[in-house]
Design a protein around this motif. Structure first.
Motif, mmCIF file in Angstrom:
data_model
loop_
_atom_site.group_PDB
_atom_site.id
_atom_site.type_symbol
_atom_site.label_atom_id
_atom_site.label_comp_id
_atom_site.label_asym_id
_atom_site.label_seq_id
_atom_site.Cartn_x
_atom_site.Cartn_y
_atom_site.Cartn_z
ATOM 1 N N THR A 170 60.518 24.928 5.986
ATOM 2 C CA THR A 170 61.986 24.911 5.886
ATOM 3 C C THR A 170 62.663 25.828 6.907
ATOM 4 O O THR A 170 63.887 25.908 6.934
ATOM 5 C CB THR A 170 62.455 25.372 4.483
ATOM 6 N N ILE B 19 65.942 14.043 6.452
ATOM 7 C CA ILE B 19 64.629 14.156 5.821
ATOM 8 C C ILE B 19 63.607 14.398 6.932
ATOM 9 O O ILE B 19 63.609 13.694 7.939
ATOM 10 C CB ILE B 19 64.282 12.882 5.030
ATOM 11 N N LYS B 20 62.781 15.425 6.755
ATOM 12 C CA LYS B 20 61.802 15.772 7.788
ATOM 13 C C LYS B 20 60.491 15.030 7.535
ATOM 14 O O LYS B 20 59.900 15.168 6.466
ATOM 15 C CB LYS B 20 61.574 17.293 7.756
ATOM 16 N N MET C 272 71.781 15.143 4.540
ATOM 17 C CA MET C 272 70.665 15.999 4.941
ATOM 18 C C MET C 272 69.574 15.157 5.608
ATOM 19 O O MET C 272 69.232 14.083 5.132
ATOM 20 C CB MET C 272 70.110 16.664 3.679
ATOM 21 N N PHE D 98 60.618 19.438 -3.270
ATOM 22 C CA PHE D 98 61.817 19.133 -2.461
ATOM 23 C C PHE D 98 61.785 17.674 -1.979
ATOM 24 O O PHE D 98 61.707 17.423 -0.774
ATOM 25 C CB PHE D 98 61.911 20.083 -1.261
ATOM 26 N N ARG E 211 63.966 16.504 0.937
ATOM 27 C CA ARG E 211 63.860 17.204 2.226
ATOM 28 C C ARG E 211 62.749 16.656 3.112
ATOM 29 O O ARG E 211 62.828 16.766 4.326
ATOM 30 C CB ARG E 211 63.528 18.684 1.986
#
Ligand code: NDP
Ligand code: MG
Length: 384
Positions: free
Chosen positions: A275, A3-4, A1, A26, A29
């Motif tokens: 998100t 990561i932002k 995933m 989160f 994330r």
């Protein structure tokens, strides 16, 4: 995933701290790259120590040494002053800038972030009130997403998911009506800031709480919606809904309406912006119909609450009018909070400032900044 990387501008405020609550839930994330505040150095330091961003900004330069002394043992860079906001939003680790600064001070950082290709999660509605056309043009040019955090606009945005080819006939922005709903002008003449600061459904920063009581918040939201969703003024309607459960509605060309509902909790629109387009599982309290046996709707009273009418007028006149409205409003709200002006006096001053500032049909960014300055100056002259 993936990561932002995110920058949270105004991280010490009501929206800023709730954004960090979402981020905290989160950890795999999001990576916080930048945190900023105006003057709340203690909280900024605590947030920095928890989230280890690349940099923090405190715009109040007098507090910069304090923040530096508390973070000198870390690798976190400390900046200060307004110009620093425009510098840090450009960091390449940032994918999204969540702007939760209050007031027109948020405009330039939003513009710089867009021009650096960052997606925007926008709580700072004043960005679009002051310079909506210019900002949305820029967002299209740089192909960045403009994701609303304001609950009404998030609701409309959620209703529009999957409807890309279907034109909007109309939108209805819901308004709680604030603490003074139903009052007449002679009652409103007596209200004090302590009453205005008690919002029935939401806990928010002081400025937006006063704006909610005076219905200026709804006026600003009408302007925000017009630009965000590319609508004509007459396509944006306001309906008072005291329970704040229906967060707003869209009506399509076949007459069908979609609404988004939920408990009044800003963490939901914040999470959706962060998100988007995904919806992630969370533990927010769920809505229970039996707690709300009645959802009611009424017409807003534009004669008693003149600010909403002034906002519609400014939007119809276009140019720099909404910028004037916003700047004058920031001054009157600040003065009301300092007991220098009455509740009803706020709209009177705004109306006077609107009549006095020179009209510009197609303002540049510099024109908006000049207009903002002039409108504030005139508002202060009238009040003092
Ligand atoms: P707050 O007053 O709680 O927080 C504002 C944040 O901006 C704080 O971090 C503050 O720092 C910082 N700040 C204040 N002035 C400046 C400045 N001149 N330059 C740089 N930073 C500054 O406001 P809210 O969180 O309530 O609102 C933020 C924005 O979100 C507003 O535009 C509001 O309209 C919008 N919004 C808010 C909602 C809410 O529920 N609160 C709902 C929908 C929209 P410091 O703490 O140091 O003063
Ligand atoms: Mg709102």
């Amino acid at each position: 995933m993936n990561i932002k990387g995110i920058a949270v501008l105004g991280s010490t405020g009501s929206i800023g701290t709730q954004t960090l609550d979402v981020v905290r839930a989160f950890p795999d994330r999001f990576k916080v790259v930048v945190l900023t505040c105006g003057s709340n150095a203690e909280l900024l330091v605590a947030q920095a120590l928890e989230f280890s961003p690349k940099a923090v900004v405190i715009t109040d330069t007098a507090q910069s040494d304090f923040v530096k002394s508390k973070l000198h043992h870390t690798s976190i860079s400390v900046y200060s002053g307004m110009d620093a906001l425009e510098e840090v939003v450009q960091f390449e680790e940032i994918a999204m800038v969540l702007n939760a600064i209050v007031g027109a001070a948020g405009l330039r950082p939003t513009v710089k972030a867009i021009a650096s290709g960052k997606d925007i999660a926008l709580a700072n509605k004043e960005t679009l009130v002051v310079a909506g056309e210019l900002v949305m043009d820029l967002a299209r040019k740089y192909q960045v997403k403009m994701l609303p955090v304001d609950s009404e606009h998030s609701a409309i945005f959620q209703c529009l998911a999957g409807e890309e080819t279907n034109p909007i006939e109309k939108i209805y922005i819901t308004a709680s009506g604030g603490p003074f709903r139903g009052m007449n002008r002679s009652l409103l003449a007596t209200v004090k800031k302590e009453h205005a600061l008690k919002h029935p459904n939401w806990v928010m920063g002081a400025k937006i709480t006063i704006d909610s009581a005076s219905l200026m918040n709804k006026g600003l939201e009408v302007i925000e919606a017009k630009w965000l969703f590319d609508l004509e003024v007459d396509q944006v309607d306001v309906i008072v809904h005291p329970q704040s459960i229906v967060h707003s509605l869209v009506q399509f060309q076949d007459g069908s309406m979609k609404a988004q509902l939920g408990l009044p909790d800003m963490k939901l629109p914040i999470q959706y912006a962060l998100t988007y387009p995904n919806r992630l599982q969370n533990s927010f309290e769920r809505f229970n119909f039996l707690d709300y046996p009645q959802l009611t709707f009424e017409k807003p009273d534009l004669e008693t609450f003149k600010n909403l009418a002034l906002a519609y007028d400014s939007l119809r006149k276009k140019g720099n009018c909404a910028c004037v409205l916003n700047a004058a409003n920031e001054i009157v709200v600040d003065s009301f909070l300092k007991d220098k002006i009455s509740f009803l006096g706020m709209s009177d001053v705004i109306e006077e400032v609107l009549a006095k500032v020179n009209y510009l049909a197609r303002p540049s960014l510099d024109d908006y900044i000049e207009t903002d300055y002039m409108a504030r100056r005139i508002a202060k002259e009238i009040i003092n």
